[in-house]
Enzyme design. Structure first.
Site, mmCIF file in Angstrom:
data_model
loop_
_atom_site.group_PDB
_atom_site.id
_atom_site.type_symbol
_atom_site.label_atom_id
_atom_site.label_comp_id
_atom_site.label_asym_id
_atom_site.label_seq_id
_atom_site.Cartn_x
_atom_site.Cartn_y
_atom_site.Cartn_z
ATOM 1 N N THR A 152 20.003 31.021 16.062
ATOM 2 C CA THR A 152 21.056 29.978 15.777
ATOM 3 C C THR A 152 21.340 29.308 15.506
ATOM 4 O O THR A 152 22.002 28.952 15.256
ATOM 5 C CB THR A 152 21.452 30.201 17.729
ATOM 6 O OG1 THR A 152 21.206 30.731 18.522
ATOM 7 C CG2 THR A 152 22.386 29.152 18.138
ATOM 8 N N ASP A 199 18.520 38.095 14.855
ATOM 9 C CA ASP A 199 18.362 37.531 15.868
ATOM 10 C C ASP A 199 17.086 37.670 16.663
ATOM 11 O O ASP A 199 16.429 38.692 16.116
ATOM 12 C CB ASP A 199 19.888 38.289 16.726
ATOM 13 C CG ASP A 199 19.543 37.266 18.142
ATOM 14 O OD1 ASP A 199 20.562 37.150 18.013
ATOM 15 O OD2 ASP A 199 18.604 37.485 18.720
ATOM 16 N N SER A 200 16.650 36.843 17.780
ATOM 17 C CA SER A 200 14.982 37.017 17.538
ATOM 18 C C SER A 200 15.529 37.974 18.533
ATOM 19 O O SER A 200 13.989 38.651 19.379
ATOM 20 C CB SER A 200 14.719 35.876 18.428
ATOM 21 O OG SER A 200 15.100 34.930 19.857
ATOM 22 N N SER A 201 16.213 38.425 19.142
ATOM 23 C CA SER A 201 16.509 39.499 20.127
ATOM 24 C C SER A 201 15.717 41.302 19.252
ATOM 25 O O SER A 201 15.743 41.626 20.333
ATOM 26 C CB SER A 201 17.656 39.759 20.752
ATOM 27 O OG SER A 201 18.409 38.707 21.707
ATOM 28 N N THR A 231 16.104 31.493 19.843
ATOM 29 C CA THR A 231 15.314 31.065 20.853
ATOM 30 C C THR A 231 15.130 31.849 22.084
ATOM 31 O O THR A 231 14.073 31.714 23.053
ATOM 32 C CB THR A 231 16.042 30.035 22.142
ATOM 33 O OG1 THR A 231 17.368 30.262 22.385
ATOM 34 C CG2 THR A 231 16.645 28.882 20.414
ATOM 35 N N ASP A 232 15.664 32.659 22.423
ATOM 36 C CA ASP A 232 15.586 34.103 23.057
ATOM 37 C C ASP A 232 13.993 34.732 23.358
ATOM 38 O O ASP A 232 13.678 34.896 24.480
ATOM 39 C CB ASP A 232 16.946 35.558 23.343
ATOM 40 C CG ASP A 232 17.527 35.018 23.122
ATOM 41 O OD1 ASP A 232 17.828 33.601 24.179
ATOM 42 O OD2 ASP A 232 18.996 35.315 22.530
ATOM 43 N N GLN A 413 5.558 35.828 40.428
ATOM 44 C CA GLN A 413 6.852 35.473 39.900
ATOM 45 C C GLN A 413 7.453 34.123 40.203
ATOM 46 O O GLN A 413 8.542 33.755 39.746
ATOM 47 C CB GLN A 413 7.917 36.523 40.984
ATOM 48 C CG GLN A 413 7.913 37.650 40.666
ATOM 49 C CD GLN A 413 7.768 38.730 41.467
ATOM 50 O OE1 GLN A 413 9.281 38.144 42.725
ATOM 51 N NE2 GLN A 413 8.065 39.779 41.927
ATOM 52 N N CYS A 414 6.222 33.371 40.494
ATOM 53 C CA CYS A 414 7.167 32.113 40.919
ATOM 54 C C CYS A 414 6.729 31.323 39.092
ATOM 55 O O CYS A 414 6.047 31.558 38.690
ATOM 56 C CB CYS A 414 6.131 31.376 41.337
ATOM 57 S SG CYS A 414 6.073 32.095 43.306
HETATM 58 N N1 LIG Z 1 19.931 30.069 21.051
HETATM 59 C C1 LIG Z 1 19.214 31.302 19.806
HETATM 60 O O1 LIG Z 1 18.211 31.121 18.589
HETATM 61 C C2 LIG Z 1 20.240 32.721 20.636
HETATM 62 C C3 LIG Z 1 19.723 33.914 19.699
HETATM 63 N N2 LIG Z 1 20.221 34.796 20.334
HETATM 64 C C4 LIG Z 1 18.188 33.869 18.930
HETATM 65 O O2 LIG Z 1 17.261 34.188 19.639
HETATM 66 O O3 LIG Z 1 17.800 33.618 17.600
#
Ligand SMILES: NC(=O)C[C@H](N)C(=O)O
Length: 485
Positions: A152, A199-201, A231-232, A413-414
């Site tokens: 992002t 995108d990190s996805s 961030t993902d 899971q905690c």
């Molecule tokens: N805030 C982000 O960076 C989310 C974005 N979809 C990513 O991980 O590339």
């Protein structure tokens, strides 16, 4: 243009004022024999599919200690309009040797420097290791390598659909235009960009290797590294890199943002600038994530909020540093400088599955997952490591998988606390079936560590021992230090 000034003071020394003439002459925390500084300020480059074919013009004229890749640089000259004042104080008490050192960064009025806007003007070291780390905050300018992978932070909105997408070269332009980067006190940087930024996805193991290789090829030429990442999946990449980069002696600081640089109000600018300062000016031999107000250990971090600017946390490990009116680095928990030579391990086994248990799940579904080509299973169990003990078919599936050589790691899971497979009969049944404990490792770390260990050509027994051993500060319970790899 004003000259940068250092004001040093400590409880046992008189105040002194000196000018910074160049970033070469001042104290440094690393082995100077292996260091070179490039006389390039604010350079940038673009990498293609083959990011390793880059070369950096070595303007110092000295021979690199490792082969230096080639990079075409667009040189941008920084102009200075800021000053640094350093305030250093040492105080020893009988039970806790405490040291603190402050760096104040200020600018001429109206310079647009973000540190002035938000009054982030102090960097301090604390902790029992304090006096030993007197040189940990570097007085030199610092020279860093920035890897922009996407995310992002450098995205722009598609004018038609309104969706955010990575914009090639946009970040590079924005960074070079920032007034802060023109300060002679900010680290000089070389920026390299994934082509295209992603995108990190969309991050794959191959991308982790790209990042690791870029760090390896530039390791001896820079004081630190900043990885700009979505961030993902940032916590996964930071965890993976923690293991892939062995004997890391320099900071590798990941950051990103929730709001793009392109938006009027954003968290991109502050995250980016602070990550640059950490990478260039602080002795942190770790892979870390800087986000919002915290510098976190990479292999302890999680994205915990999809909306807030305070998106990351390391629930089982205090922050390595916090940002408030001052930046406070907690050297009590920062890893020690490694003794061995830096190297990169690239192989990561992809045959890892993560299963999150839910009450009443189907035994057959579970059996199907395990019957595939799987080599490692991370079981996200309940509480302190519990799973249904009455489900004999489920336990048999685990047992059969373990017998086939699958490594089964139990995590919780905690968000906080640790797995203890001996606490309840329901946990003990997993232990009896041949599963091992992931203690307080995050799911991101357990999965990447297992893939990394399985990629190292070790025996299953070694992998099991090392999964339960703290290698990079990733787990609290330290067991089996015997096996060193
Ligand atoms: N805030 C982000 O960076 C989310 C974005 N979809 C990513 O991980 O590339």
């Amino acid at each position: 243009m004003s000259s940068p000034i250092i004001n040093k003071s400590s409880s046992n020394s008189v105040n002194s004022t000196s000018k910074i003439h160049s970033h070469h002459e001042l104290n440094h925390g690393y082995d100077m024999s292996t260091h070179q500084y490039l006389e390039v300020h604010g350079t940038s480059t673009h990498i293609t599919d083959s990011p390793l074919n880059i070369s950096i013009p070595n303007t110092t004229g000295s021979t690199p200690s490792t082969p230096s890749p080639t990079l075409e640089c667009n040189q941008i000259n920084n102009s200075s309009n800021s000053s640094v004042s350093t305030n250093s104080s040492n105080s020893n008490s009988s039970n806790n040797m405490h040291n603190s050192q402050h760096i104040n960064i200020s600018t001429n009025p109206g310079s647009g420097n973000i540190f002035e806007d938000i009054q982030i003007n102090k960097l301090s070291v604390s902790g029992a290791k304090g006096p030993l780390h007197n040189s940990l905050i570097k007085m030199n300018r610092g020279n860093i390598f920035i890897i922009y992978t996407g995310g992002t932070l450098g995205m722009k909105r598609d004018p038609i659909s309104g969706a955010l997408r990575p914009e090639p070269h946009y970040l590079e332009e924005q960074l070079s235009a920032l007034p802060e980067m023109k300060s002679l006190d900010m680290p000089v940087y070389t920026l390299t960009e994934f082509n295209p930024p992603i995108d990190s996805s969309d991050m794959e193991h191959e991308d982790w290797v790209k990042i690791a290789k870029l760090i390896e090829q530039n390791y001896y030429d820079y004081d630190g590294f900043v990885v700009l990442h979505g961030t993902d999946t940032m916590a996964y990449t930071a965890s993976a890199l923690s293991f892939m980069l062995e004997n890391l002696g320099k900071p590798v600081v990941f950051t990103g943002s929730q709001i793009p640089f392109a938006e009027l109000i954003n968290d991109a600018r502050r995250n980016l600038l602070t990550a640059i300062i950490f990478a260039g000016k602080v002795d942190l031999p770790e892979v870390c994530i800087f986000f919002n107000n915290q510098l976190l250990r990479g292999c302890r971090s999680r994205k915990v909020d999809s909306w807030s600017l305070d998106a990351f946390d390391s629930p089982n490990c205090p922050p390595l540093a916090t940002l408030g009116m001052e930046i406070n680095v907690n050297y009590d928990i920062v890893l020690n400088q490694p003794k061995g030579r830096f190297r990169v391990h690239e192989e990561i086994n992809k045959n890892i599955a993560v299963v999150h248990l839910v009450p009443g799940f189907s035994d057959d579904t579970f059996e199907n997952i395990l019957s595939g080509k799987i080599e490692g299973l991370i079981l996200q169990s309940y509480g302190s490591g519990n799973a249904p003990a009455k489900k004999s078919k489920f336990l048999q599936s685990i047992q059969k998988a373990v017998q086939r050589g699958v490594i089964v790691v139990v995590t919780s899971q905690c968000l906080r606390g640790s797995v203890n497979l001996k606490q309840y009969a329901t946990g003990k049944s997993l232990l009896d079936a041949g599963a091992i404990s992931g203690f307080d490792m995050t799911i991101e770390t357990a999965a990447t560590k297992l893939g990394w260990l399985l990629g190292r050509g070790l025996t299953k027994e070694q992998v099991k021992i090392l999964m339960e051993t703290d290698l990079r500060g990733e787990l609290t319970k330290k067991v089996n230090k015997k096996l060193i790899i």
